[in-house]
Design a protein around this motif. Structure first.
Motif, PDB file in Angstrom:
ATOM      1  N   GLU A 160       5.769   2.089  -8.371  1.00  0.00           N
ATOM      2  CA  GLU A 160       6.207   1.032  -7.463  1.00  0.00           C
ATOM      3  C   GLU A 160       5.523   1.144  -6.097  1.00  0.00           C
ATOM      4  OE1 GLU A 160      10.452   1.078  -7.284  1.00  0.00           O
ATOM      5  OE2 GLU A 160      10.690   0.362  -9.343  1.00  0.00           O
ATOM      6  N   ASP A 161       4.193   1.323  -6.159  1.00  0.00           N
ATOM      7  CA  ASP A 161       3.381   1.434  -4.949  1.00  0.00           C
ATOM      8  C   ASP A 161       2.679   0.112  -4.657  1.00  0.00           C
ATOM      9  OD1 ASP A 161       4.004   4.048  -4.468  1.00  0.00           O
ATOM     10  OD2 ASP A 161       2.218   4.858  -5.465  1.00  0.00           O
ATOM     11  N   LEU A 162       2.190  -0.014  -3.412  1.00  0.00           N
ATOM     12  CA  LEU A 162       1.324  -1.138  -3.045  1.00  0.00           C
ATOM     13  C   LEU A 162      -0.117  -0.807  -3.415  1.00  0.00           C
ATOM     14  CD1 LEU A 162       2.566  -2.155   0.521  1.00  0.00           C
ATOM     15  CD2 LEU A 162       3.041  -3.311  -1.636  1.00  0.00           C
ATOM     16  N   LEU A 163      -0.863  -1.837  -3.717  1.00  0.00           N
ATOM     17  CA  LEU A 163      -2.290  -1.690  -4.010  1.00  0.00           C
ATOM     18  C   LEU A 163      -2.996  -2.910  -3.427  1.00  0.00           C
ATOM     19  CD1 LEU A 163      -3.938  -0.611  -7.323  1.00  0.00           C
ATOM     20  CD2 LEU A 163      -4.616  -2.772  -6.294  1.00  0.00           C
ATOM     21  N   ALA A 164      -4.127  -2.688  -2.779  1.00  0.00           N
ATOM     22  CA  ALA A 164      -4.852  -3.790  -2.137  1.00  0.00           C
ATOM     23  C   ALA A 164      -6.254  -3.936  -2.728  1.00  0.00           C
ATOM     24  CB  ALA A 164      -4.952  -3.564  -0.633  1.00  0.00           C
ATOM     25  N   VAL A 165      -6.660  -5.183  -2.949  1.00  0.00           N
ATOM     26  CA  VAL A 165      -8.027  -5.507  -3.355  1.00  0.00           C
ATOM     27  C   VAL A 165      -8.664  -6.287  -2.206  1.00  0.00           C
ATOM     28  CG1 VAL A 165      -9.471  -6.770  -4.964  1.00  0.00           C
ATOM     29  CG2 VAL A 165      -7.460  -5.541  -5.803  1.00  0.00           C
ATOM     30  N   ILE A 166      -9.791  -5.780  -1.726  1.00  0.00           N
ATOM     31  CA  ILE A 166     -10.487  -6.400  -0.588  1.00  0.00           C
ATOM     32  C   ILE A 166     -11.843  -6.920  -1.061  1.00  0.00           C
ATOM     33  CG2 ILE A 166     -11.417  -6.043   1.730  1.00  0.00           C
ATOM     34  CD1 ILE A 166      -9.490  -3.662   1.987  1.00  0.00           C
ATOM     35  N   PHE A 167     -12.046  -8.207  -0.927  1.00  0.00           N
ATOM     36  CA  PHE A 167     -13.338  -8.827  -1.256  1.00  0.00           C
ATOM     37  C   PHE A 167     -14.160  -8.886   0.021  1.00  0.00           C
ATOM     38  CE2 PHE A 167     -16.511 -11.590  -2.815  1.00  0.00           C
ATOM     39  CZ  PHE A 167     -16.389 -11.670  -4.198  1.00  0.00           C
ATOM     40  N   ILE A 218     -13.373  -3.648  -2.518  1.00  0.00           N
ATOM     41  CA  ILE A 218     -12.758  -2.364  -2.205  1.00  0.00           C
ATOM     42  C   ILE A 218     -11.354  -2.355  -2.806  1.00  0.00           C
ATOM     43  CG2 ILE A 218     -11.993  -0.804  -0.357  1.00  0.00           C
ATOM     44  CD1 ILE A 218     -14.027  -2.314   1.473  1.00  0.00           C
ATOM     45  N   MET A 219     -10.985  -1.243  -3.405  1.00  0.00           N
ATOM     46  CA  MET A 219      -9.619  -1.083  -3.900  1.00  0.00           C
ATOM     47  C   MET A 219      -8.944   0.045  -3.124  1.00  0.00           C
ATOM     48  SD  MET A 219      -8.180  -0.231  -7.724  1.00  0.00           S
ATOM     49  CE  MET A 219      -9.003   1.367  -7.802  1.00  0.00           C
ATOM     50  N   LEU A 220      -7.794  -0.255  -2.527  1.00  0.00           N
ATOM     51  CA  LEU A 220      -7.029   0.734  -1.770  1.00  0.00           C
ATOM     52  C   LEU A 220      -5.756   1.061  -2.535  1.00  0.00           C
ATOM     53  CD1 LEU A 220      -7.254  -0.803   1.836  1.00  0.00           C
ATOM     54  CD2 LEU A 220      -8.832   0.805   0.739  1.00  0.00           C
ATOM     55  N   GLU A 221      -5.612   2.313  -2.917  1.00  0.00           N
ATOM     56  CA  GLU A 221      -4.387   2.772  -3.563  1.00  0.00           C
ATOM     57  C   GLU A 221      -3.538   3.547  -2.551  1.00  0.00           C
ATOM     58  OE1 GLU A 221      -4.982   4.278  -7.758  1.00  0.00           O
ATOM     59  OE2 GLU A 221      -7.059   4.393  -7.062  1.00  0.00           O
ATOM     60  N   PRO A 232     -19.281  -8.676   8.266  1.00  0.00           N
ATOM     61  CA  PRO A 232     -18.609  -8.922   6.997  1.00  0.00           C
ATOM     62  C   PRO A 232     -17.508  -9.967   7.120  1.00  0.00           C
ATOM     63  CG  PRO A 232     -17.630  -7.009   8.031  1.00  0.00           C
ATOM     64  CD  PRO A 232     -18.629  -7.576   9.028  1.00  0.00           C
ATOM     65  N   SER A 233     -17.327 -10.733   6.087  1.00  0.00           N
ATOM     66  CA  SER A 233     -16.137 -11.565   5.939  1.00  0.00           C
ATOM     67  C   SER A 233     -15.304 -10.937   4.824  1.00  0.00           C
ATOM     68  CB  SER A 233     -16.504 -13.005   5.577  1.00  0.00           C
ATOM     69  OG  SER A 233     -17.102 -13.659   6.680  1.00  0.00           O
ATOM     70  N   LEU A 234     -14.019 -10.698   5.100  1.00  0.00           N
ATOM     71  CA  LEU A 234     -13.186  -9.951   4.178  1.00  0.00           C
ATOM     72  C   LEU A 234     -11.947 -10.750   3.785  1.00  0.00           C
ATOM     73  CD1 LEU A 234     -13.749  -7.454   6.760  1.00  0.00           C
ATOM     74  CD2 LEU A 234     -13.873  -6.397   4.522  1.00  0.00           C
ATOM     75  N   GLY A 235     -11.544 -10.595   2.543  1.00  0.00           N
ATOM     76  CA  GLY A 235     -10.327 -11.224   2.051  1.00  0.00           C
ATOM     77  C   GLY A 235      -9.500 -10.208   1.290  1.00  0.00           C
ATOM     78  N   VAL A 236      -8.180 -10.269   1.454  1.00  0.00           N
ATOM     79  CA  VAL A 236      -7.290  -9.249   0.892  1.00  0.00           C
ATOM     80  C   VAL A 236      -6.245  -9.889  -0.011  1.00  0.00           C
ATOM     81  CG1 VAL A 236      -5.768  -7.312   1.415  1.00  0.00           C
ATOM     82  CG2 VAL A 236      -7.572  -7.953   3.046  1.00  0.00           C
ATOM     83  N   ALA A 237      -6.052  -9.288  -1.179  1.00  0.00           N
ATOM     84  CA  ALA A 237      -4.934  -9.629  -2.060  1.00  0.00           C
ATOM     85  C   ALA A 237      -4.178  -8.336  -2.358  1.00  0.00           C
ATOM     86  CB  ALA A 237      -5.422 -10.261  -3.358  1.00  0.00           C
ATOM     87  N   ILE A 238      -2.843  -8.423  -2.400  1.00  0.00           N
ATOM     88  CA  ILE A 238      -2.007  -7.220  -2.502  1.00  0.00           C
ATOM     89  C   ILE A 238      -1.153  -7.277  -3.762  1.00  0.00           C
ATOM     90  CG2 ILE A 238      -0.197  -5.853  -1.383  1.00  0.00           C
ATOM     91  CD1 ILE A 238      -1.107  -6.988   1.275  1.00  0.00           C
ATOM     92  N   TYR A 239      -1.103  -6.147  -4.473  1.00  0.00           N
ATOM     93  CA  TYR A 239      -0.139  -5.990  -5.558  1.00  0.00           C
ATOM     94  C   TYR A 239       1.108  -5.341  -4.961  1.00  0.00           C
ATOM     95  CZ  TYR A 239       2.458  -3.782  -9.301  1.00  0.00           C
ATOM     96  OH  TYR A 239       3.479  -3.383 -10.120  1.00  0.00           O
ATOM     97  N   ASP A 256      -2.286  -8.814 -12.014  1.00  0.00           N
ATOM     98  CA  ASP A 256      -3.402  -8.840 -12.956  1.00  0.00           C
ATOM     99  C   ASP A 256      -4.704  -8.626 -12.189  1.00  0.00           C
ATOM    100  OD1 ASP A 256      -5.616 -11.011 -14.167  1.00  0.00           O
ATOM    101  OD2 ASP A 256      -4.658  -9.722 -15.653  1.00  0.00           O
ATOM    102  N   ALA A 257      -5.597  -7.804 -12.764  1.00  0.00           N
ATOM    103  CA  ALA A 257      -6.832  -7.438 -12.065  1.00  0.00           C
ATOM    104  C   ALA A 257      -7.675  -8.661 -11.733  1.00  0.00           C
ATOM    105  CB  ALA A 257      -7.646  -6.455 -12.912  1.00  0.00           C
ATOM    106  N   GLU A 258      -7.919  -9.525 -12.705  1.00  0.00           N
ATOM    107  CA  GLU A 258      -8.740 -10.723 -12.478  1.00  0.00           C
ATOM    108  C   GLU A 258      -8.091 -11.626 -11.430  1.00  0.00           C
ATOM    109  OE1 GLU A 258     -11.574 -11.863 -13.406  1.00  0.00           O
ATOM    110  OE2 GLU A 258     -12.232 -10.750 -15.177  1.00  0.00           O
ATOM    111  N   ASP A 259      -6.777 -11.750 -11.516  1.00  0.00           N
ATOM    112  CA  ASP A 259      -6.061 -12.631 -10.595  1.00  0.00           C
ATOM    113  C   ASP A 259      -6.149 -12.113  -9.161  1.00  0.00           C
ATOM    114  OD1 ASP A 259      -4.462 -14.902 -10.039  1.00  0.00           O
ATOM    115  OD2 ASP A 259      -2.692 -13.636  -9.914  1.00  0.00           O
TER     116      ASP A 259
END
Length: 629
Positions: free
Chosen positions: A234-241, A290-293, A327-334, A340-343
């Motif tokens: 039950e952790d947060l995870l971030a995907v940064i484009f 970038i993936m932040l765990e 850089p231009s960066l965008g973040v999505a958080i689980y 879902d990884a693709e999402d």
């Protein structure tokens, strides 16, 4: 009488036979005769036995010669077999049923780090002890040998790894003769090169060749694994484009080799900004992810984003050039934005485009409206294509007037969209066209239409009305602007001096040298160049010393703020004065008040345009109102 007996009688009895009884003499004579016969028989026998012996001796000699030849051939075969075994790439060890080595080759000795004497001194137990010392997975080998010796079962190939980094493939085959266990033969194949090639192939399959970063495939494997772990904990995870702003400009300007070098240097800088266990991957081109765990909250993510941006604050050296890249960066958080990884990657991409839309060199977090905007962007691209195909675009022309005599000196071509579904301002649809690549065919359409209108006006009134065309940075940097202008000028048989090109600083600030070359090519064919929106960005008079331009346009916002402060008065006045020193004319746009027009005239501003002086009008109306007189 026997001759020998007669001689004896002559010697001893003087030949007097009468002295002896006849019966005695007869008996002796018979004895002598028998002895003679026996002697002759014996001599004959000896003669016969000697021949047979010689024959048998000769036969034995022949057999011995044959055996010696066979022995030599056997020894030669053994030597050849030994040489063949030693010459092979595979190690071979034969072990008897008691586990004692009975045969081997030199290859096996080298693989096992043993001398011949050491190997001969080993038994099964000592072999196992030796294996424990030299390989990383000895239990696999020991189990293979044990099963083969005990059960006489041929083993499958097994892989063992030597402590020195070599890899061996081993197979044990049981030996059996006449139903009796004879031990086993152990073959060892050195597959180190093959293993390294497999590892290299796997590395290349999962890593980017240019930057050595994980590629898309490996990133998704890690992301899916990390998502499973995050769900359990039950952790947060971030995907940064991450996308590099204006990278294509650098690539086109300095060449792909320098572009690759830039990507490598950017990679090193960003890696330093990340934590050791963060995943940084290249998806392709100038797109990274970038993936932040194990992130606690959004603030922790923002700290990483700030470090990444800060890593690219200073210029990057490419040969003799220094390049700024942002850089231009965008973040999505689980789990907030998806599980879902693709999402998550798709939503991080949407957030990145939002950063691009809001000026670049920033970051955005995903929100639901971004998905709606993404759908909107896709529909806009389709609509713009349809607009070109169905000729929904049209031009209007806004006159430019001389402030000194109020005469029209030229016009600016302004694109309009006859979109029946919804009203959309030019700024709105042109910004979308710039971001999705449709701006280039739209600019080409504008040039074609302007050249067509100029040809029609000239045919009717024999005058050349200078027309300014706004050229997008993308088209100026990456399109075939000069070739397109040449094509349409020749096609419509007009003078290239009737065309003026307006560009903003975004078209040249990233690469002054190549911008100068393009501008000079435009000058060479007679096209004049104007710097649009001067004073709104980083534009300075230092650029004017380098750029072969003819005119400055002071931005509408600067003109409208003239009433706000004396400082703005002084700034606009100085811009006009210095531009004149460089031999440039000045156009003020957005003039809507007579007081502002009078003020600009007092500063010796050359031209002005705005609703006070003249609104944008269609080509036919422009001709009738200004050109037909």
């Amino acid at each position: 009488m026997h001759k020998l007996l007669d001689r004896q009688i002559q010697n001893y009895l003087n030949g007097d036979h009468e002295l002896l009884p006849k019966r005695f003499l007869k008996a002796i004579d018979e004895a002598y005769n028998r002895a003679e016969e026996e002697r002759l028989w014996y001599e004959r026998s000896l003669s016969l036995n000697s021949g047979e012996s010689r024959q048998r001796f000769n036969q034995l000699q022949s057999k011995l010669s044959e055996l010696e030849e066979v022995k030599r051939e056997l020894e030669q075969s053994i030597r050849k077999l030994r040489v063949t075994m030693d010459a092979g790439y595979d190690g071979i060890v034969q072990v008897n049923s008691d586990g004692i080595p009975t045969a081997y080759n030199d290859t096996a000795l080298k693989m096992l780090d043993l001398s011949a004497k050491e190997l001969r001194s080993l038994n099964y137990r000592k072999i196992c002890q030796h294996l424990l010392k030299i390989i990383k997975n000895p239990e696999v080998v020991i189990n293979q040998l044990r099963k083969t010796l005990m059960k006489q079962e041929d083993s499958d190939n097994i892989l063992i790894e030597h402590n020195d980094g070599r890899f061996f493939e081993c197979k044990a085959k049981g030996l059996e003769l006449d139903g009796q266990t004879q031990g086993l033969v152990w073959t060892i194949k050195d597959i180190t090169d093959l293993k390294f090639k497999e590892q290299e192939a796997r590395y290349l399959a999962y890593h980017d060749e240019l930057t050595n970063l994980p590629n898309r495939t490996l990133f998704f494997e890690r992301l899916e694994h990390a998502l499973d772990l995050a769900k359990r904990k039950e952790d947060l995870l971030a995907v940064i484009f991450l996308d590099l702003d204006e990278f294509k400009t650098v690539n086109d300007t300095f060449g792909h080799a320098q572009g690759d070098l830039l990507l490598q240097k950017v990679t090193k800088r960003i890696l330093v900004a990340l934590r050791e266990h963060d995943t940084f991957a290249r998806l392709g081109g100038d797109e990274f992810v970038i993936m932040l765990e194990d992130v606690e909250d959004r603030d922790a993510i923002v700290n990483v984003l700030d470090r990444v941006r800060h890593a690219l604050d200073t210029p990057i050296t490419l040969g003799s050039n220094q390049v700024y890249i942002t850089p231009s960066l965008g973040v999505a958080i689980y789990p907030d934005d998806g599980d879902d990884a693709e999402d998550l990657l798709k939503k991080a991409d949407m957030a990145m485009y939002n950063s691009k839309k809001h000026g670049k060199n920033t970051y955005s977090f995903y929100s639901n409206h971004l998905e709606q905007y993404s759908i909107y962007r896709l529909s806009m691209r389709t609509a713009l294509r349809r607009a070109l195909r169905k000729k929904e675009f049209f031009l209007e022309y806004q006159p430019k007037f001389s402030l000194s005599d109020k005469r029209m000196k030229g016009v600016e071509a302004l694109i309009r969209w006859n979109n029946k579904e919804t009203f959309m301002s030019p700024d709105e649809f042109l910004s979308e066209a710039e971001s999705n690549g449709m701006i280039i065919p739209i600019n080409q359409w504008v040039i074609e239409q302007v050249c067509r209108d100029i040809a029609r006006w000239k045919g009717d009134c024999k005058v050349c009305c200078p027309v300014s065309i706004n050229i997008s940075p993308r088209y100026f940097q990456h399109g075939c602007l000069v070739d397109d202008l040449k094509h349409y000028v020749n096609r419509f048989k007009i003078d290239a001096s009737c065309i003026e090109i307006e560009i903003t600083e975004q078209a040249f600030i990233a690469d002054i040298e190549n911008a100068v070359k393009r501008m000079q090519e435009l000058n060479d064919i007679g096209v004049k160049i104007s710097i649009d929106d001067f004073g709104t960005g980083y534009s300075s008079f230092n650029y004017l010393m380098k750029l072969p331009v003819h005119q400055l346009k002071i931005d509408t916002s600067s003109i409208r703020s003239l009433d706000e402060s004396e400082v703005q008065h002084s700034l606009v006045a100085e811009i006009i004065k210095i531009a004149h020193l460089f031999g440039l004319s000045v156009v003020a746009e957005g003039v809507e008040d007579k007081h502002i027009a009078d003020l600009l005239m007092s500063y010796d501003c050359d031209l002005a345009q705005g609703f006070l002086l003249g609104s944008p009008i269609p080509a036919n109306q422009l001709y009738e109102q200004f050109l037909a007189v």
